[in-house]
Structure formats: C-alpha cells, structure tokens
Design an enzyme around this catalytic site. Structure first.
Site, PDB file in Angstrom:
ATOM      1  N   HIS A  64       0.198  23.697 -11.625  1.00  0.00           N
ATOM      2  CA  HIS A  64       0.388  22.470 -12.408  1.00  0.00           C
ATOM      3  C   HIS A  64       0.714  21.246 -11.550  1.00  0.00           C
ATOM      4  CE1 HIS A  64      -0.225  24.673 -15.989  1.00  0.00           C
ATOM      5  NE2 HIS A  64       1.003  25.068 -16.256  1.00  0.00           N
ATOM      6  N   GLN A  84      -6.519  27.332 -21.797  1.00  0.00           N
ATOM      7  CA  GLN A  84      -5.478  28.287 -21.421  1.00  0.00           C
ATOM      8  C   GLN A  84      -4.654  28.565 -22.669  1.00  0.00           C
ATOM      9  OE1 GLN A  84      -5.210  29.344 -18.180  1.00  0.00           O
ATOM     10  NE2 GLN A  84      -3.323  30.535 -18.236  1.00  0.00           N
ATOM     11  N   HIS A 120       0.098  19.780 -22.218  1.00  0.00           N
ATOM     12  CA  HIS A 120       0.862  21.033 -22.235  1.00  0.00           C
ATOM     13  C   HIS A 120       1.873  21.077 -23.388  1.00  0.00           C
ATOM     14  CE1 HIS A 120       2.707  24.662 -20.688  1.00  0.00           C
ATOM     15  NE2 HIS A 120       2.002  24.633 -19.582  1.00  0.00           N
ATOM     16  N   GLU A 152      -4.066  24.742 -23.716  1.00  0.00           N
ATOM     17  CA  GLU A 152      -4.278  23.762 -22.650  1.00  0.00           C
ATOM     18  C   GLU A 152      -5.764  23.711 -22.327  1.00  0.00           C
ATOM     19  OE1 GLU A 152      -1.384  25.068 -19.463  1.00  0.00           O
ATOM     20  OE2 GLU A 152      -0.807  26.343 -21.128  1.00  0.00           O
ATOM     21  N   ARG A 207      -3.352  27.087 -11.860  1.00  0.00           N
ATOM     22  CA  ARG A 207      -3.080  27.526 -10.485  1.00  0.00           C
ATOM     23  C   ARG A 207      -4.235  27.307  -9.508  1.00  0.00           C
ATOM     24  NH1 ARG A 207      -0.664  30.722 -14.064  1.00  0.00           N
ATOM     25  NH2 ARG A 207       1.552  31.164 -13.778  1.00  0.00           N
ATOM     26  N   TYR A 228       3.779  22.498 -26.498  1.00  0.00           N
ATOM     27  CA  TYR A 228       4.083  23.792 -27.106  1.00  0.00           C
ATOM     28  C   TYR A 228       4.184  23.529 -28.607  1.00  0.00           C
ATOM     29  CZ  TYR A 228       5.793  25.689 -22.590  1.00  0.00           C
ATOM     30  OH  TYR A 228       5.933  26.115 -21.291  1.00  0.00           O
TER      31      TYR A 228
HETATM   32  C1  GLA Z   1       0.856  27.645 -18.005  1.00  0.00           C
HETATM   33  C2  GLA Z   1       0.806  28.714 -17.021  1.00  0.00           C
HETATM   34  C3  GLA Z   1       1.913  29.600 -17.312  1.00  0.00           C
HETATM   35  C4  GLA Z   1       3.190  28.850 -17.288  1.00  0.00           C
HETATM   36  C5  GLA Z   1       3.211  27.840 -18.267  1.00  0.00           C
HETATM   37  C6  GLA Z   1       4.501  27.073 -18.233  1.00  0.00           C
HETATM   38  O1  GLA Z   1       0.471  28.071 -19.207  1.00  0.00           O
HETATM   39  O2  GLA Z   1      -0.388  29.422 -16.985  1.00  0.00           O
HETATM   40  O3  GLA Z   1       1.931  30.636 -16.407  1.00  0.00           O
HETATM   41  O4  GLA Z   1       3.348  28.232 -16.059  1.00  0.00           O
HETATM   42  O5  GLA Z   1       2.128  27.002 -18.048  1.00  0.00           O
HETATM   43  O6  GLA Z   1       5.599  27.851 -18.009  1.00  0.00           O
END
Ligand code: GLA
Length: 384
Positions: A141, A320, A211, A348, A116, A213
């Site tokens: 993002h 992150q 990013h 991340e 952010r 998962y």
């Molecule tokens: C990042 C952000 C989260 C969210 C994810 C995707 O981790 O910090 O708040 O946006 O990406 O949903």
C-alpha cells in the site's frame, strides 16, 4: 406550519411585517432539494497543515464525508429498507484519532501502489528500484508513508470534492514526480463516483484504490459474515505464503472463492483451504470478467437485516476482496464502537498486486505523456 400565500406585493409586505415570513416554509422532505457540499475545519496536523472535512449530501439525504488527510472517506450515511439512516463506513470522529491510531487504511486512498510488490523491489527500463519492506519481505500500500497518510489539497466541486497530491520523485522509493488527483462525486441517483487521474515525469508503477471498510448493517455493530456477496469474476490470483500472487489466474469453480452465485461471506470462509489459510480469510484479488476498460459491475453486496445493497462498478481489471481479517477489536471507532474481527469488508478496485514483477499481468506502468484515468462507482440502494 403552512406559510401564508402572498397575493400582491403590498399585501405581502404587510403580511411579512405581521408574520416575518413570506416564503413557503419547506416541509422536512423539501428541505434538501439539491446536492450540497459543505467544507469545515477538521483540525491541524502537528506540522500545521490544515485538514478540512467535506460533507456531500444528495437530494435523498445520503451523506458522504471526506477529509484531505489521505483523501479519507470518514463517514457514509445511507438509508436502510425502513428509511433509517446509518453510517456504513468504518472510521473515526476526530483528526487526532486518524493521526495517532494504528488504522489499517480505513477509508483512505491507497497509493502510489495499492496492495503488494514482492520483495519490495521491481525492475523498470533496466533499473532496479527498492521500496520500503513494510509487510514482511514485501511492500504494501505505497510504503511507510503512503498516500493514505499524506495531506492532499482539497477543493469543493459542484457536487463533490477533488483531492490533489504531488508525490515527489523518489518518494517511498518510486521514480518520477507523480501528480495524482482523486475526486468524489455524489449524485442524486445515489452513486458515489470515484475518479482517479495521474500523470508523471518518469516511468513509474501506479495503482490507486479506495480502501473503505463497509458494514451495511452499520459500522461497528456486527461482523460482516451474514452479508451476501456476488462477484463478477471467474478467476482470482492465488498467492504464496507472503500474499504475493504466484502469477496463476485460477478458475474459481468448485472453490470457496466462487461468488458468481450469491453467497454469504461466512458460508465458506472457515474452510481449511490453502488460499483461505494464507489470507486468514478472503484477502485476494479477483480477475473481473469483462476484460476491457469499460465501466462494469464488479460486485454486489446485500445485508439481509437492513436490506442495504452496495454495488461496485469499475473500469479496473481487478478487485481485492478483503474481509477484515486483521481487525481484532483493538481499534475503537465512531460512537465508541470497537472494530472487532471481520467487522468490515473492503472491495478495493485495482490492477493486480505485484504487477511490476509480473509481465503477464496487465501493466501498471505510467509513462510521461500518458494519463492514468480510472473510475469506480459505488451505488447505494435497498432490497426489501
Ligand atoms: C489489503 C491487504 C490486506 C491488508 C489490508 C489492510 O486488503 O491485502 O492484506 O493489508 O489491506 O489491513
């Protein structure tokens, strides 16, 4: 089947005529002796842009698949402690799903700025820049059409794939034409090396991240609360109610954010604690111990039922740690499996969120003549 041995050329030719095979037939274990990179079509966007799927396979059978839409890693197949391969990355099987689903950055490269920027604004060299506010009052993002949604140019390399994207001056509000390149390299040591490179023609913030998962038990099979995590971080950056860092680097000691000793994700995630409440779980930037630009271990994750271990090394100062708090079962991914609440976690690697507005955080400003170079390495192994 045992292939016949060839003694002389004439004998070989004779045998060849008889058996139609003169090369030893490889046993299944020998079929994959070196890295392979295979490119095939994955489809076409509505604008007629070609999207290709690159499949990287190493000598141990580990497979990484990536497409040039968003430089997305679509699949990651690794063995468990019994040698059984499973896909441990959340994603989709078709291009159409990537184009039409609400997909929260699954597997993508995020940019121009990962995470952010407060109030979707920043000041640089006396100018104020406005970005899209796509996350409450904030920019997240890279904006409405970030690097995760654009078509990159892909090129197979000897043991991986390189994706290039030129982001125009003013795109999503950012200054400067940015030339970005991300390469994925798979090694026979079971490492996936992600190299990031960028140059610009005007000063601009840059913060690129991956990013993916992960679910080390297999994508879509369970939540990730039983995964055991170690994070090499004594501090994290606490956030306000809109998830913007306050500027403090807070000691993790005595908090549910302390992962310096191995801990399951689920052990403390439900505690009634302000930062966990703001994030709906873990969704926080950790300040990695070490503090220089050398590649260092950031995180280690172990999944006890399969024995799979993921390690993350990075040159970045932060990571992150996000525990899939926004997943809610509304996305159906590969093999028809729904991605339920906390079915994946992300690590991340990055510079800290909102750095363009935080003069005390390590800078994210790239200037003309400078080169942005960072590296993150994911390693796959098992622990019995
Ligand atoms: C990042 C952000 C989260 C969210 C994810 C995707 O981790 O910090 O708040 O946006 O990406 O949903």
């Amino acid at each position: 089947m045992q292939a016949p041995l060839c003694i002389t050329r004439a004998f070989c030719v004779a045998l060849l005529l008889m058996t139609a095979a003169c090369e030893p037939v490889p046993s299944p274990q020998q079929t994959q002796t070196a890295m392979t990179v295979v490119k095939e079509s994955f489809g076409t966007t509505s604008n007629g842009e070609a999207v290709d799927l690159y499949t990287l396979t190493n000598a141990n059978g580990i497979e990484v698949q990536a497409i040039n839409l968003g430089a997305i890693i679509t699949a990651l197949r690794t063995p468990d402690k019994n040698g059984q391969f499973d896909d441990i990355a959340l994603g989709f099987e078709t291009l159409d799903e990537y184009l039409t689903s609400n997909r929260p950055y699954l597997g993508a490269i995020v940019g121009r700025y990962g995470n952010r920027i407060g109030k979707a604004m920043f000041e640089l060299d006396g100018e104020t820049y406005s970005l899209a506010a796509n996350n409450g009052p904030n920019h997240l993002h890279g904006g409405v059409k970030g690097f995760d949604k654009v078509v990159w140019q892909g090129e197979a390399t000897e043991n991986g794939v390189a994706f290039t994207y030129v982001s125009a001056d003013g795109e999503e509000g950012y200054p400067g034409t940015l030339m970005a390149r991300v390469t994925y390299t798979l090694t026979d040591q079971n490492e996936l090396i992600v190299d990031y490179h960028a140059t610009t023609d005007k000063a601009t913030p840059v913060n690129l991240t991956q990013h993916s998962y992960f679910n080390l038990a297999g994508a879509g099979t369970s939540d990730i609360l039983g995964h055991e995590v170690t994070l090499n971080a004594s501090r994290f950056t606490p956030v306000d109610a809109t998830m913007i860092p306050t500027g403090e680097l807070r000691d993790v000691t005595g908090t549910p954010f302390d992962f310096r000793q191995l801990m399951t994700i689920g052990a403390r995630i439900g505690q009634d604690e302000e930062q966990l409440n703001f994030g709906g779980g873990y969704d926080h930037n950790y300040v990695l111990d070490g503090g220089d630009d050398a590649l260092a271990l950031a995180a280690r994750v172990h999944e006890p039922t399969t024995g799979r271990v993921l390690e993350v090394y990075t040159t970045e100062p932060g990571v992150q740690f996000y525990t899939g708090n926004f997943l809610d079962g509304s996305i159906t991914g590969k093999q028809g499996r729904a991605y339920e609440y906390r079915y994946g976690f992300c690590l991340e690697t990055q510079h800290f969120p909102d750095s363009p507005n935080k003069p005390d955080f390590p800078t994210t400003i790239l200037r003309p003549g400078e080169t942005y170079e960072t590296r993150t390495v994911f390693t796959f192994s098992v622990q019995r």
